[in-house]
Design an enzyme around this catalytic site. Structure first.
Site, short mmCIF file in Angstrom:
data_model
loop_
_atom_site.label_atom_id
_atom_site.label_comp_id
_atom_site.label_asym_id
_atom_site.label_seq_id
_atom_site.Cartn_x
_atom_site.Cartn_y
_atom_site.Cartn_z
N THR A 1 0.85 -1.19 0.00
CA THR A 1 0.00 0.00 0.00
C THR A 1 0.88 1.24 0.00
OG1 THR A 1 -1.92 1.04 1.05
CG2 THR A 1 -0.32 0.03 2.54
N ASN A 2 0.32 2.40 0.25
CA ASN A 2 1.12 3.62 0.27
C ASN A 2 0.60 4.55 1.36
OD1 ASN A 2 -0.99 5.37 -0.93
ND2 ASN A 2 -0.71 3.97 -2.65
N ARG A 3 1.23 5.71 1.50
CA ARG A 3 0.94 6.56 2.66
C ARG A 3 -0.22 7.52 2.45
NH1 ARG A 3 6.15 9.53 3.30
NH2 ARG A 3 4.99 10.68 4.89
#
Ligand code: C5P
Length: 408
Positions: free
Chosen positions: A211-213
């Site tokens: 995933t990412n931030r």
């Protein structure tokens, strides 16, 4: 947040239900949103709350039936109704709903409601049996026919100790509904906007994901700004704990593939797609069916590209004409404008928002952003550091100009 309630004159009628204590919170929320809130309490409301409660949170007078024949005379209170932009009655008891339906004018609130020319919103609160009684239902039907906005009641715990339908909806939900009333004649009335937000999660196994931030804050702020301009909003969100802006239809998704499916389903007849989501670019080719165990050694995870949603939507637009406008986002840590311009062209966008994520006060997770708007005709417009809400308002403002002039 667009100050849609700023200086709006809202009359809040409070009637005799235990939910009257929640009306103080509503009065406070409306006041904090910039509204000028005058409160009228019925005599039975005084059993639960006092005028002082409301005066303390609104900084303005709270009226009771003593004012109907009091020193200022009731003509002034007819004036109160006439100058209001909105009359909200929350909580509204079965008794008050009956009075409103029949046009009785035997207390200050009902006199004011008869004299008021503004929209009326009521939030019923009562015991479940009283709510379901044919008399109450008939009264609500009369009010509905008269274009009164009826919000709730909700199901849940009732003061009688029983669970059932009859609870007043929460003040936050009422605030959302008030905002919608003031925004419904905005410049995006009749337009549907599809907005994506937050990051996607691509499973490695049943417990782990790539995933990412992305927090979703910018996408959710765009949804709120679009609603405030009167748009109908479909908000397609990756996993995030953010609450849905009032009035948006939310579709929750997890993976890029889910998001693609949701976007393709939503864009027919949509005026614009705003792809604020941070869609994962890569995903594991074969997610494991069971949790990968440490004992098996370091796993080799083979990745493949996810579908490029904007690219596929651009193809759909070429075939069907929908969506009419496409807005993309480019979060870059280097060569911001060159990369963003290249994406604008490759994805055939009308507008791209270039976002420098190398700065600590802009981009992921934080509440502020510093973006540059790049248009299809080559124009560039740099916006200074501002809140994500302000960025959203600026983007929507530019989109409204494009939509209303038919350019792009
Ligand atoms: O090419 P890049 O992924 O950096 O472009 C970012 C823009 O493209 C964003 O608006 C993002 O939402 C969108 N995007 C997409 N499909 C992907 C990846 C990104 O639509 N698979």
């Amino acid at each position: 947040m667009i100050k849609i309630l700023d200086k709006k004159h809202i009359l809040l009628g409070v009637t005799g239900s235990i939910a009257a204590y929640k009306a103080a919170d509503l009065a406070s929320k409306l006041t904090q949103a910039g509204a000028l809130v005058d409160v009228i309490l019925t005599t039975s409301a005084l059993q639960f709350v006092t005028p002082l409660t409301f005066q303390s949170v609104t900084g303005r007078r709270a009226y009771t039936d003593a004012d109907l024949w009091g020193g200022e005379g009731h003509v002034q209170h007819i004036g109160l109704g006439k100058s209001a932009d909105l009359l909200v009655i929350a909580p509204a008891t079965a008794n008050t709903l009956a009075r409103l339906a029949r046009g009785l004018a035997d207390n200050l609130l009902c006199v004011t409601a008869l004299a008021a020319a503004c929209p009326l919103l009521v939030a019923p609160a009562m015991d479940g049996g009283m709510y379901l009684h044919p008399a109450t239902q008939a009264n609500l039907e009369i009010l509905r026919q008269r274009n009164v906005t009826i919000i709730g009641p909700a199901e849940g715990h009732l003061a009688s100790g029983l669970a059932g339908i009859g609870r007043m909806v929460e003040p936050q939900e009422l605030l959302n509904q008030v905002r919608l009333i003031f925004s419904r004649n905005g410049p995006l009335r009749g337009h549907r906007l599809v907005i994506t937000a937050a990051g996607t999660q691509e499973p490695i196994d049943p417990v782990r994901a790539i995933t990412n931030r992305s927090s979703g804050k910018q996408g959710f702020a765009l949804a709120q700004a679009a609603l405030d301009l009167g748009a109908e909003v479909t908000l397609i969100a990756g996993p995030t704990s953010l609450g849905t802006p009032g009035g948006a239809s939310r579709v929750d998704v997890r993976t890029a593939e889910d998001m693609l499916e949701a976007v393709l389903a939503a864009i027919p007849q949509a005026t614009a797609l705003l792809m604020a989501a941070a869609v994962a670019d890569f995903r594991p080719i074969h997610p494991a069916g069971q949790k990968i165990k440490k004992e098996g050694g370091i796993p080799q995870i083979h990745l493949e590209q996810t579908p490029d949603i904007l690219h596929l939507v651009a193809q759909m637009k070429a075939e069907t004409g929908w969506p009419r406008y496409m807005v993309g986002f480019a979060a870059e840590s280097q060569q911001l404008l060159e990369n963003a311009r290249q994406k604008l062209q490759a994805k055939r966008l009308d507008l791209i928002i270039a976002n420098d994520i190398s700065a600590s006060d802009a981009g992921f997770e934080v509440d502020t952003n510093r973006v540059t708007l790049l248009y299809a005709d080559g124009r560039a417009e740099a916006l200074g550091l501002m809140s994500k809400e302000q960025v959203a308002e600026q983007i929507l403002d530019r989109l409204v100009s494009q939509i209303t002039t038919g350019s792009g």
